[in-house]
Design a protein around this motif. Structure first.
Motif, short mmCIF file in Angstrom:
data_model
loop_
_atom_site.label_atom_id
_atom_site.label_comp_id
_atom_site.label_asym_id
_atom_site.label_seq_id
_atom_site.Cartn_x
_atom_site.Cartn_y
_atom_site.Cartn_z
N SER A 132 47.48 4.74 2.83
CA SER A 132 48.17 3.79 3.98
C SER A 132 48.42 2.38 3.65
O SER A 132 48.58 2.12 2.71
N GLY A 133 50.33 2.89 4.60
CA GLY A 133 50.40 1.20 4.07
C GLY A 133 49.73 0.17 3.87
O GLY A 133 49.95 -0.53 2.72
N ARG A 134 49.06 0.13 5.30
CA ARG A 134 48.70 -1.33 4.93
C ARG A 134 47.37 -1.48 3.71
O ARG A 134 47.16 -2.32 2.99
N GLN A 135 46.74 -0.32 3.34
CA GLN A 135 45.61 -0.52 2.45
C GLN A 135 46.80 -0.46 1.23
O GLN A 135 46.67 -1.22 0.23
N LYS A 136 47.71 0.19 0.89
CA LYS A 136 49.19 -0.46 -0.66
C LYS A 136 49.47 -2.15 -0.17
O LYS A 136 49.37 -1.98 -1.49
N GLU A 137 49.68 -2.13 0.45
CA GLU A 137 49.84 -3.28 0.49
C GLU A 137 48.34 -4.13 -0.20
O GLU A 137 48.39 -5.63 -0.70
N VAL A 138 47.52 -4.53 0.77
CA VAL A 138 46.02 -5.42 0.64
C VAL A 138 45.94 -4.99 -0.89
O VAL A 138 45.57 -5.85 -1.51
N ILE A 139 46.32 -3.84 -1.86
CA ILE A 139 45.68 -3.31 -3.30
C ILE A 139 46.64 -3.93 -4.11
O ILE A 139 46.39 -5.04 -4.71
N TYR A 140 48.75 -4.35 -3.46
CA TYR A 140 48.88 -5.00 -4.57
C TYR A 140 49.12 -5.84 -4.19
O TYR A 140 48.51 -6.97 -5.19
N LEU A 141 48.65 -7.13 -3.36
CA LEU A 141 48.77 -8.03 -3.03
C LEU A 141 47.72 -9.20 -3.75
O LEU A 141 47.32 -9.95 -4.36
#
Length: 198
Positions: A132-141
């Motif tokens: 999901s978008g939020r999962q991607k953001e967590v992994i990115y950060l």
């Protein structure tokens, strides 16, 4: 980090235009990239980034204290983009805007050193695209920017527990798709390679 904090103090206390230039030079590319992951409207992202640096200069004497200028800038930019997107869209809810983080992952041949690496990277690539978008953001950060769960919670404006839950669910999905081939150290290196080419 220490240099960032010295320049931050200089910007706040000495009206140092060179300090603003330092932050601009240091973080402009990162901020544009980060902004584009939320909004594909290049003009809007550019406006928000330029407004951010203009506000830094105009409000320099009243800027808050921070231990992490990069984090401060990313949080400020994200907030600015969301405010503009929400104003421009009467149909978007807060949750829809919050889950807009998107990355199209790519893989370069230079990253592949063996057939096993290629298989693992292809599995990882497919798995990352299902997050999901939020999962991607967590992994990115977490993996690319090296932020702690507490820092990620500040950027994403969610609780530390929510950050941990999102990271755990993303890694669980990655483990189920990659099986025994998943090694977090290797995954971290591969994710860093993906993001550095985006």
């Amino acid at each position: 980090m220490t240099q960032d904090l010295q320049y931050w103090k200089s910007l706040k206390e000495e009206d140092d235009a060179q300090a603003l230039k330092y932050f601009y030079d240091q973080y402009i590319k990162l901020l544009y990239k980060y902004g584009y992951h939320f909004c594909q409207d290049a003009a809007l992202v550019e406006d928000c980034v330029q407004d951010l640096f203009l506000r830094l200069w105009e409000k320099r004497s009243t800027l808050g204290e921070t231990n992490n200028v990069k984090l401060y800038l990313m949080v400020s930019l994200k907030r600015s983009i969301y405010e503009k997107v929400k104003k421009g869209s009467k149909t978007s809810t807060s949750e829809e805007v919050e889950d807009t983080f998107d990355i199209t992952f790519t893989m370069e041949e230079s990253m592949i050193s063996s057939e096993t690496d290629q298989i693992n990277k292809e599995k990882l690539l497919k798995t990352l695209e299902t997050l999901s978008g939020r999962q991607k953001e967590v992994i990115y950060l977490r993996f690319y920017n090296g932020f702690s769960p507490e820092e990620v919670s500040e950027v994403m404006n969610i609780s530390n527990q929510s950050v941990r839950n999102l990271q755990a669910s993303a890694l669980k999905k990655m483990r189920s798709n990659m099986g025994d081939s998943l090694n977090l150290l290797v995954v971290g290196k591969m994710i860093e390679s993906f993001f550095s080419n985006i």
